[in-house]
Design an enzyme around this catalytic site. Sequence first.
Site, short mmCIF file in Angstrom:
data_model
loop_
_atom_site.label_atom_id
_atom_site.label_comp_id
_atom_site.label_asym_id
_atom_site.label_seq_id
_atom_site.Cartn_x
_atom_site.Cartn_y
_atom_site.Cartn_z
N THR A 93 0.87 -1.19 0.00
CA THR A 93 0.00 0.00 0.00
C THR A 93 0.90 1.23 0.00
O THR A 93 1.64 1.44 0.97
CB THR A 93 -0.89 0.02 1.26
OG1 THR A 93 -1.67 -1.17 1.28
CG2 THR A 93 -1.82 1.24 1.24
N LYS A 168 -7.46 1.59 -2.65
CA LYS A 168 -7.00 1.09 -1.34
C LYS A 168 -7.02 2.18 -0.26
O LYS A 168 -7.46 1.94 0.86
CB LYS A 168 -5.57 0.53 -1.52
CG LYS A 168 -4.89 0.10 -0.24
CD LYS A 168 -5.56 -1.08 0.41
CE LYS A 168 -4.91 -1.39 1.76
NZ LYS A 168 -5.63 -2.41 2.50
N LYS A 243 0.05 5.20 8.53
CA LYS A 243 0.63 5.48 7.21
C LYS A 243 -0.48 5.62 6.17
O LYS A 243 -0.50 6.56 5.38
CB LYS A 243 1.56 4.32 6.81
CG LYS A 243 2.12 4.44 5.41
CD LYS A 243 2.59 3.10 4.85
CE LYS A 243 1.45 2.20 4.49
NZ LYS A 243 1.76 1.08 3.62
P1 NAD Z 1 5.56 -5.96 7.56
O1 NAD Z 1 6.32 -4.83 8.16
O2 NAD Z 1 5.13 -7.10 8.41
O3 NAD Z 1 6.41 -6.57 6.33
C1 NAD Z 1 7.20 -5.83 5.45
C2 NAD Z 1 8.41 -6.67 5.09
O4 NAD Z 1 9.19 -5.99 4.11
C3 NAD Z 1 9.33 -6.92 6.29
O5 NAD Z 1 9.58 -8.32 6.42
C4 NAD Z 1 10.61 -6.16 5.94
O6 NAD Z 1 11.79 -6.76 6.43
C5 NAD Z 1 10.56 -6.19 4.42
N1 NAD Z 1 11.34 -5.14 3.79
C6 NAD Z 1 11.37 -3.82 4.10
N2 NAD Z 1 12.20 -3.16 3.25
C7 NAD Z 1 12.67 -4.10 2.39
C8 NAD Z 1 13.56 -4.04 1.29
N3 NAD Z 1 14.14 -2.89 0.90
N4 NAD Z 1 13.84 -5.20 0.64
C9 NAD Z 1 13.25 -6.36 1.03
N5 NAD Z 1 12.40 -6.48 2.07
C10 NAD Z 1 12.13 -5.36 2.73
O7 NAD Z 1 4.32 -5.30 6.82
P2 NAD Z 1 2.96 -6.03 6.35
O8 NAD Z 1 1.97 -5.95 7.45
O9 NAD Z 1 3.31 -7.33 5.72
O10 NAD Z 1 2.48 -4.97 5.23
C11 NAD Z 1 3.08 -4.92 3.94
C12 NAD Z 1 2.24 -3.99 3.08
O11 NAD Z 1 0.90 -4.48 3.00
C13 NAD Z 1 2.14 -2.55 3.65
O12 NAD Z 1 2.18 -1.64 2.59
C14 NAD Z 1 0.78 -2.57 4.34
O13 NAD Z 1 0.21 -1.26 4.41
C15 NAD Z 1 -0.01 -3.49 3.43
N6 NAD Z 1 -1.15 -4.18 4.06
C16 NAD Z 1 -1.03 -4.79 5.28
C17 NAD Z 1 -2.13 -5.45 5.83
C18 NAD Z 1 -2.04 -6.14 7.17
O14 NAD Z 1 -3.11 -6.54 7.69
N7 NAD Z 1 -0.85 -6.31 7.75
C19 NAD Z 1 -3.33 -5.52 5.12
C20 NAD Z 1 -3.42 -4.94 3.86
C21 NAD Z 1 -2.30 -4.28 3.33
#
Ligand code: NAD
Length: 293
Positions: A93, A168, A243
């Site tokens: 997102t 979104k 965010k």
């Molecule tokens: P999270 O923080 O659990 O996971 C993000 C991952 O990305 C981490 O494992 C981190 O180490 C990795 N990362 C960060 N920078 C990186 C890079 N440069 N190279 C490789 N890996 C890297 O976050 P999440 O909850 O999985 O959310 C991910 C996305 O999905 C976000 O944009 C969030 O807004 C969206 N989202 C989350 C949810 C939810 O319920 N958690 C639901 C819908 C959408």
Amino acid sequence: MSKIAFIGLGNMGRPMALNLVRAGHALTVFDLNPDAVAALKEAGAKEADSPGTAAKDADVVVTMLPAGQQVKAVYGTLFDSAPAGALLIDCSTIDVETARMVGSIAADRGFAMLDAPVSGGTAGAAAGTLTFMVGGPDAAYGKALPILGAMGKTIVHAGQSGNGQAAKICNNMVLGISMIAVSEAFAMGEKLGLDAQTLFDISSKASGQCWAMTSYCPAPGPVPTAPSNRDYQPGFAAAMMLKDLKLSQEAAEASGASTPLGKAAQDLYQRYCDEGNAGADFSGIIKMLAGKA
Ligand code: NAD
């Protein structure tokens, strides 16, 4: 079967990537955090030491990263390393502007690229029932359907590049506002002598019904899978909700839309995060609103 590079294996990316492995795709994965790749390696995915190495032989690249900053950085590498013609799908997102900018660079470099953010939370990611909101060219959308179908149940083409992100942030503004509304109601119900289950049994069948209540109830008890039953471990971290609310306020300002409740929700999540809860699930805001944080 496709060769898929999957980058970003956090709360969402990990279960999404596991569903692609289960669907028979060959995955090469990368995350900055070495612990995040363990479950994928166990399931048979290959680990790469950088996004570029992960993508070098891929038919499809899927990214699931925290925010626009990481998406810009990772695609900066991917554009130099993914094979010509690879399909690029960013499920993170992020802001509409960055999504359109990265999509336009991809098109200039000869890649088909989609923004395909998701709704449905970690439970939807694990069950393969996510909703995908997709922006980008028709041909790329057609190619992506079988890949997205292995991770989700509802897939909607929202139009041009960036439109998936537009959908979104509108959706998540509703979610942030409705989580606060449900939290206020359950906190007030408790003060009025209503137990959470009773209020849930009534309101989930009445006009107060909404996803924040019936799938993710912030009061412990009524929805056993909700983070409220595991001391608000995420799930969807409050920092991520903040965010998204900031993204929706930036978009409101840029487009001239009036979103006073969106602004109030952003201010409340800012306070909740500032009070040391950025890593807690976003539904934990009920504790702050009930004066129990
Ligand atoms: P999270 O923080 O659990 O996971 C993000 C991952 O990305 C981490 O494992 C981190 O180490 C990795 N990362 C960060 N920078 C990186 C890079 N440069 N190279 C490789 N890996 C890297 O976050 P999440 O909850 O999985 O959310 C991910 C996305 O999905 C976000 O944009 C969030 O807004 C969206 N989202 C989350 C949810 C939810 O319920 N958690 C639901 C819908 C959408």
